[in-house]
Design an enzyme around this catalytic site. Sequence first.
Site, PDB file in Angstrom:
ATOM      1  N   CYS A 114       0.809  -1.221   0.000  1.00  5.85           N
ATOM      2  CA  CYS A 114       0.000   0.000   0.000  1.00  5.85           C
ATOM      3  C   CYS A 114       0.840   1.269   0.000  1.00  5.85           C
ATOM      4  CB  CYS A 114      -0.985  -0.021   1.164  1.00  5.85           C
ATOM      5  SG  CYS A 114      -0.267   0.197   2.813  1.00  5.85           S
ATOM      6  N   HIS A 169      -3.019   2.343   6.567  1.00  5.59           N
ATOM      7  CA  HIS A 169      -3.097   1.988   5.150  1.00  5.59           C
ATOM      8  C   HIS A 169      -2.776   3.204   4.291  1.00  5.59           C
ATOM      9  CE1 HIS A 169      -4.209  -0.389   1.731  1.00  5.59           C
ATOM     10  NE2 HIS A 169      -5.322   0.257   1.465  1.00  5.59           N
ATOM     11  N   ASN A 196      -7.600   2.718  -4.351  1.00  5.47           N
ATOM     12  CA  ASN A 196      -6.996   1.732  -3.467  1.00  5.47           C
ATOM     13  C   ASN A 196      -6.077   0.814  -4.274  1.00  5.47           C
ATOM     14  OD1 ASN A 196      -6.490   0.408  -1.070  1.00  5.47           O
ATOM     15  ND2 ASN A 196      -8.398  -0.754  -1.062  1.00  5.47           N
TER      16      ASN A 196
END
Length: 312
Positions: free
Chosen positions: A104, A247, A274
């Site tokens: 991430c 994240h 994402n």
Amino acid sequence: MDRRLSLLVAVSLLVAVSFTAADESSDDSDLMIRQKLDPSAVHGVTQFSDLTHAEFRRNHLGLKGSLRLPSDANKAPILPTKDLPTDYDWRDHGAVSPGSCGSCWSFSTTGAMEGAHFLATGKLESLSEQQLVDCDHECDPDEPGSCDSGCNGGLMNSALEYTLKAGGLMREQDYPYTGTDRGTCKFDKTKVVASVANFSVVSLDEDQISANLVKNGPLAVAINAVFMQTYVGGVSCPYICSKRLDHGVLLVGYGSGAYAPIRLKEKPFWIIKNSWGETWGENGFYKICRGRNICGVDSMVSTVAAVHTTSR
């Protein structure tokens, strides 16, 4: 006890019970609780539904280090906000590459650099996340021992610092993503296509975040991903959400409002890309409420203010 106070008490009890239990199981009852806590979004079965929250956090979240910005971080200049557009989405302007998967923090970093590179050159390049996973071991100067370390986590600001020192990033096709951190660094400086000239952090003010997004392109941000585990669509606007950042994602746009039935009014939202592929969420994207630093989304925002290119 009035209805609002009763609701807050009930929500607090749900939070206390649900995310303790979630570390042990992620079953239908957990999904129902998430839906009740976040009624303006749609929660359902995802590729992560069979994981406990502890497994989800360990295997799919990778933000590392303290929750504060480095003390020596450059602060973004204050930008005018009077004439900001009501809605803005960099997907409509060509600065967001198709969905992909990756660690991430490296994904968030390359996404911000891809957008800035596009603004500087008019060309959208897919940059190598694997270069960061294999080669970046930059450390947070305020937290000894907290260094970017592949699949074990990293920080976007540290990754941008590495990129500045290394001279830039290669294309993904030249240094493809493998999904592991067991390989040696294969960085070839002669194949660099995008380089950071400087980067800075943006204040918590949401108008400033919006202004930097419009002027400088997609922004690297951190968020608490607890409600992302079961997110399917809609605008996520949970009653209560931790601001413990875990994240890294990419802020690509914002909207003026989406109807939230439980609140009986329009709610402005952020649009987030994402790193879990296009089968997750809304084709790989997540919408979350603007206005209250929901899930800490405004707390750690970085902009790549300028990028120059190295010809190949």
